[in-house]
Design an enzyme around this catalytic site. Structure first.
Site, PDB file in Angstrom:
ATOM      1  N   LYS A  47     -14.715  21.239 -80.342  1.00 36.32           N
ATOM      2  CA  LYS A  47     -13.772  20.431 -81.181  1.00 36.32           C
ATOM      3  C   LYS A  47     -14.562  19.926 -82.238  1.00 36.32           C
ATOM      4  CE  LYS A  47     -11.447  18.950 -77.262  1.00 36.32           C
ATOM      5  NZ  LYS A  47     -11.593  17.888 -75.897  1.00 36.32           N
ATOM      6  N   GLU A  72      -2.930  21.995 -84.296  1.00 33.95           N
ATOM      7  CA  GLU A  72      -3.272  20.337 -84.055  1.00 33.95           C
ATOM      8  C   GLU A  72      -3.729  20.076 -82.724  1.00 33.95           C
ATOM      9  OE1 GLU A  72      -2.985  17.724 -86.965  1.00 33.95           O
ATOM     10  OE2 GLU A  72      -4.284  17.206 -85.074  1.00 33.95           O
TER      11      GLU A  72
HETATM   12  N1  HSE Z   1     -11.511  18.290 -70.821  1.00 33.44           N
HETATM   13  C1  HSE Z   1     -11.196  17.812 -71.994  1.00 33.44           C
HETATM   14  C2  HSE Z   1     -11.306  16.154 -72.027  1.00 33.44           C
HETATM   15  C3  HSE Z   1      -9.638  17.952 -72.395  1.00 33.44           C
HETATM   16  O1  HSE Z   1     -11.912  15.734 -71.261  1.00 33.44           O
HETATM   17  O2  HSE Z   1     -11.168  15.675 -73.226  1.00 33.44           O
HETATM   18  C4  HSE Z   1      -9.495  19.290 -72.873  1.00 33.44           C
HETATM   19  O3  HSE Z   1     -10.278  19.542 -74.205  1.00 33.44           O
END
Ligand code: HSE
Length: 435
Positions: A207, A131
């Site tokens: 993501k 998650e």
């Molecule tokens: N560097 C990412 C962000 C967080 O700024 O959302 C880690 O995935």
């Protein structure tokens, strides 16, 4: 397997997130045990080097031999928060082969080797939860995999990188340049010294691949995702967007493609700067917050909002997974496995449907509008609004199109560039969420 009344955890990594997982497991020990139905105990903590000061972590638990943790017969579950592809991938695979459940926050690894890891967890009959890999504390993967699994997802559209959202918020609200806003984000610790992963969209693309895979029951990897970052966005782009009632966000969009009104069996996954109306729910997501907007056939529109990064918020999602695995173990069951039965093709970018906002420097002479309009029409693209501002002998022309296929829109820009009266196409930004 160790004593059933205690679930023994091996932690791989004790950085920002790992240290918070450790701290919260101790601080909330009683509640976590009551909710899990078993005691939870961190037995070993693997770190890269043993010399660093790690306040709050008992030195006796530390080891620099991660392999010995994933093969330790007394450990039931591995939490992987070391990040990166290797050795994380090999360690997770070895942990699974050794019968251990795995909880990870590693989006880069899932977006490259997800299929291999899901297959390994199936083979080993162990739980695999992640998650925290997308949007930190925000529960979004379990809602897609469980709560909404009876529905049909049509579109997922999210702000899933906090650093770029912070930069774009400063550009929108303070009129900052990209460079100044980035420097500010670095000072605040949002952006890394090398900000590539965030500002060029790699983090969001990883993501997006994970979200798309779950939403459309299809294997999607990072390389399937069309990606554009925010480096080219200027203070002028932001100010034109603002004047027109829009805000620019780095959006990740995963959607089922529609051809002539019927849903085609392909999906598109893209990450790029996007103008959305200030009235869109995602426009209100400021600073380093994340949000994911989901449109389903039956549920309609939903939005999930919260902290997408940071040690404590990310640890919250990891501990949620930990309790879920403990509960499954008590019941002798396993959590839901990955479904990629739909196996949809990922369409090339040209198939996506969107709008373009095209800013051009043009000669301020009679017939400019007519020639721009006929070039757009020749590509079967229709214009929604035009804005022209005189600047001496030149003018800035801003054209917002109606929705069209990306390939037709890209051809339109190519043709506009070749017109004599168009001195320069200053910028092209996609527009979503206009109703
Ligand atoms: N560097 C990412 C962000 C967080 O700024 O959302 C880690 O995935």
């Amino acid at each position: 397997m160790s004593n059933d009344r205690v679930l023994r955890v091996g932690l791989l990594g004790a950085g920002h997130v790992g240290a918070e997982v450790f701290r919260l497991m101790i601080a909330n020990q009683k509640d976590l045990a009551a909710r899990s139905g078993v005691g939870l105990e961190i037995t070993r903590v693997a770190v890269r080097e043993l010399t660093s000061d790690r306040p709050g972590i008992d030195r006796a638990l530390l080891t620099d031999d991660a392999d010995s943790v994933v093969t330790d017969p007394n450990i039931d579950l591995i939490i992987e928060v070391m990040g990166g592809i290797e050795p994380a991938r090999s360690l997770i695979l070895k942990a699974m082969e050794n019968g251990k459940a795995v909880v990870t926050a590693n989006k880069a690894l899932l977006a490259k080797h997800g299929a291999e890891l899901f297959h390994a967890s199936d083979l080993a009959d162990v739980d695999f939860y992640y998650e925290a890999a997308v949007a930190g504390a925000i529960p979004i993967l379990r809602p897609l995999a469980e709560s909404l699994v009876g529905d049909h997802v049509e579109r997922v559209m999210g702000i899933i990188n906090g650093t770029t959202n912070y930069i774009l918020t400063r550009m929108h609200e303070a009129g900052a340049s990209f460079e100044d806003a980035l420097a500010e984000a670095q000072t605040l610790g949002y952006a890394e010294a090398d900000p590539t992963a965030d500002v060029d969209g790699f983090d969001a693309a990883a993501k997006a691949a994970i979200l798309a895979g779950l939403a459309f029951h299809t294997q999607v990897i990072d390389e399937d995702v069309y990606r554009e970052g925010i480096r080219e966005i200027t203070a002028d782009d932001v100010s034109v967007a603002k004047a027109m009632g829009f805000v620019i966000k780095l959006l990740a969009i995963a959607e089922a493609n529609e051809i002539h009104g019927s849903v085609e069996e392909t999906i598109s996954v893209r990450v790029h700067p996007t103008m959305i109306p200030v009235t869109h729910p995602l426009a209100a997501v400021r600073e380093s917050f994340n949000a994911v907007f989901v449109k389903c056939q039956s549920a309609g529109e939903l939005m999930f909002y919260g902290r997408g990064a940071g040690g404590t918020p990310t640890a919250s999602a990891i501990l949620g997974d930990l309790v879920a695995v403990a509960r499954n173990r008590n019941e002798g069951s396993l959590g839901p496995t990955e479904t990629d039965y739909a196996d949809l093709d990922i369409a090339p970018l040209g198939v996506s449907r969107t709008r373009y906002l095209i800013r051009m420097d043009v000669a301020d002479v009679p017939g400019v509008l007519a020639s721009v309009a006929s070039t757009v029409a020749k590509n079967e693209v229709s214009i929604m609004t035009v804005r022209q501002e005189g600047r001496g002998a030149d003018a800035e022309l801003v054209v917002l199109t109606h929705v069209a296929r990306e390939d037709a829109l890209a051809n339109t820009v190519k043709d506009l560039r070749s017109l004599d009266i168009v001195k320069k196409v200053v910028s092209v930004i996609r527009v979503e969420g206009v109703v």
